[in-house]
Design an enzyme around this catalytic site. Structure first.
Site, PDB file in Angstrom:
ATOM      1  N   ARG A 104       0.825  -1.208   0.000  1.00  0.00           N
ATOM      2  CA  ARG A 104       0.000   0.000   0.000  1.00  0.00           C
ATOM      3  C   ARG A 104       0.862   1.262   0.000  1.00  0.00           C
ATOM      4  O   ARG A 104       0.566   2.236  -0.704  1.00  0.00           O
ATOM      5  CB  ARG A 104      -0.935  -0.011   1.216  1.00  0.00           C
ATOM      6  CG  ARG A 104      -1.926   1.142   1.266  1.00  0.00           C
ATOM      7  CD  ARG A 104      -2.955   0.919   2.366  1.00  0.00           C
ATOM      8  NE  ARG A 104      -3.877   2.031   2.497  1.00  0.00           N
ATOM      9  CZ  ARG A 104      -4.950   2.201   1.735  1.00  0.00           C
ATOM     10  NH1 ARG A 104      -5.215   1.341   0.772  1.00  0.00           N
ATOM     11  NH2 ARG A 104      -5.747   3.238   1.921  1.00  0.00           N
ATOM     12  N   HIS A 134       0.712   4.123  -2.929  1.00  0.00           N
ATOM     13  CA  HIS A 134       0.401   5.510  -2.598  1.00  0.00           C
ATOM     14  C   HIS A 134       1.576   6.439  -2.880  1.00  0.00           C
ATOM     15  O   HIS A 134       1.384   7.642  -3.070  1.00  0.00           O
ATOM     16  CB  HIS A 134      -0.037   5.608  -1.138  1.00  0.00           C
ATOM     17  CG  HIS A 134      -1.453   5.178  -0.922  1.00  0.00           C
ATOM     18  ND1 HIS A 134      -2.364   5.918  -0.195  1.00  0.00           N
ATOM     19  CD2 HIS A 134      -2.126   4.084  -1.348  1.00  0.00           C
ATOM     20  CE1 HIS A 134      -3.533   5.297  -0.187  1.00  0.00           C
ATOM     21  NE2 HIS A 134      -3.407   4.178  -0.881  1.00  0.00           N
ATOM     22  N   ASN A 145      -4.371   8.888   3.283  1.00  0.00           N
ATOM     23  CA  ASN A 145      -3.246   8.220   3.943  1.00  0.00           C
ATOM     24  C   ASN A 145      -3.335   8.217   5.465  1.00  0.00           C
ATOM     25  O   ASN A 145      -2.846   7.288   6.119  1.00  0.00           O
ATOM     26  CB  ASN A 145      -1.930   8.893   3.540  1.00  0.00           C
ATOM     27  CG  ASN A 145      -1.625   8.742   2.060  1.00  0.00           C
ATOM     28  OD1 ASN A 145      -2.112   7.815   1.414  1.00  0.00           O
ATOM     29  ND2 ASN A 145      -0.840   9.654   1.520  1.00  0.00           N
ATOM     30  N   HIS A 194      -5.802  -6.016  -3.071  1.00  0.00           N
ATOM     31  CA  HIS A 194      -6.767  -6.066  -1.970  1.00  0.00           C
ATOM     32  C   HIS A 194      -7.101  -7.493  -1.563  1.00  0.00           C
ATOM     33  O   HIS A 194      -8.010  -7.707  -0.763  1.00  0.00           O
ATOM     34  CB  HIS A 194      -8.031  -5.298  -2.345  1.00  0.00           C
ATOM     35  CG  HIS A 194      -7.872  -3.817  -2.271  1.00  0.00           C
ATOM     36  ND1 HIS A 194      -8.899  -2.931  -2.550  1.00  0.00           N
ATOM     37  CD2 HIS A 194      -6.804  -3.046  -1.953  1.00  0.00           C
ATOM     38  CE1 HIS A 194      -8.458  -1.697  -2.410  1.00  0.00           C
ATOM     39  NE2 HIS A 194      -7.196  -1.735  -2.043  1.00  0.00           N
TER      40      HIS A 194
END
Length: 317
Positions: free
Chosen positions: A61, A65, A93, A192
């Site tokens: 993740r 990001h 975030n 995911h």
């Protein structure tokens, strides 16, 4: 369907320019300057994931990001300063990203072995790869040679990271602007299959949407109240939350996607066939995911004399 296609065509030129420097990266970039790099990253990630399997998802993740906000330049790792509001506390975030201390540990060991040679951006790319692999997912050759940004932007994080409420069109447009196509979008969403989400992220889907299995919606409402309890957590993949496999796509076919944006990938739209493919063919998913991670890692890296090699990933030199 025409509108979906136009979302990609409209940004084709931008995407090509954004990825034009990818040839400067190479898996062998640090072979001579820091031969111990990959073993340091692997051993630290093995320990971290062994202690907390969710850390593999956290590294993945963090990398996503980072790359989606001004490229893969480790800007997401920078702490705020009096003169800079960075990305860590941007709404997408805040209370979501974690694992910074693992990157700090890797960086300290790398600096002790080969000082001022390896960027935080390269470390994050390797840690994400190893996190996936340690959870049972594929591995791939990580192109290296990135340099680190000297600054970060909270507004850029807000503008570039798709929210959990994103529609299929928004997802496609956002990914296309980074040079990533429908196959990349669908495969990378398979990240995911590990990790979890806060109640505040999936509440609208389990209470308001119709494209969700009623039994699954009821189950998630038990721990995510209609009002309050925003911090309650649920696994993004309830079947095997700490195993990197294709069950995420099987859940989508069964209308058991946790987030609105997840279920948008299987909702009578252009990604349906890919979701069905990955749900029944784990090898196809693993192969495409690895290829798409390589593409994502090539988003607008700083190379050559651009940026710097940070000595501490949390602050510019």
């Amino acid at each position: 369907m025409a509108s979906y296609r136009s979302a990609f065509l409209a940004v084709a030129t931008v995407s090509l320019v954004a990825c034009s420097v990818r040839a400067q990266l190479s898996p062998a970039f640090h072979d001579w300057t820091c031969p111990s790099l990959q073993s340091i990253v692997r051993s630290t990630m093995t320990q971290a994931v062994g202690q907390d399997p969710t850390m593999g998802a956290s590294m993945l993740r963090l990398f996503f990001h980072d790359c989606f906000v001004n490229g893969c330049d480790a800007s997401v790792l920078l702490d705020d300063t009096p003169a800079m509001a960075g990305e860590k506390n941007a709404p997408p975030n805040r209370n979501s990203l974690r694992g910074y201390e693992v990157i700090d540990s890797i960086k300290a060991q790398v600096e002790a072995s080969c000082r001022a040679v390896v960027s935080c951006a390269d470390i994050l790319a390797l840690a994400a790869r190893d996190g996936v692999n340690l959870l049972g997912g594929p591995s791939w050759a990580v192109a290296l040679g990135r340099r680190d940004a000297r600054t970060a932007s909270i507004s850029a994080a807000v503008a570039n990271l798709p929210p959990a409420s994103a529609s299929a069109y928004t997802l496609m447009s956002t990914f296309a602007s980074k040079g990533l196509d429908m196959r990349d979008l669908t495969a990378l969403s398979g990240a995911h299959t590990v990790g979890s989400a806060r109640c505040s992220s999936f509440r609208p889907h389990v209470y308001n949407d119709s494209n969700i299995d009623p039994g699954f919606a009821w189950l998630r409402r038990q721990t995510c109240l209609a009002v309050g309890g925003d911090a309650a957590m649920a696994p993004l993949d309830s079947t095997s939350p700490t195993r990197f496999d294709n069950s995420y796509f099987q859940n989508l076919v069964g209308r058991r996607g946790l987030l609105h944006s997840d279920q948008e990938l299987f909702n009578n739209g252009p990604a349906d066939w890919l979701v069905q493919l990955y749900s029944s063919n784990a090898t196809a998913f693993a192969t495409d995911f690895a290829a798409s991670m390589v593409k994502m890692g090539n988003i607008s890296p700083l190379t050559g004399y651009l940026g710097e090699i940070r000595l501490n990933c949390r602050r510019a030199n």
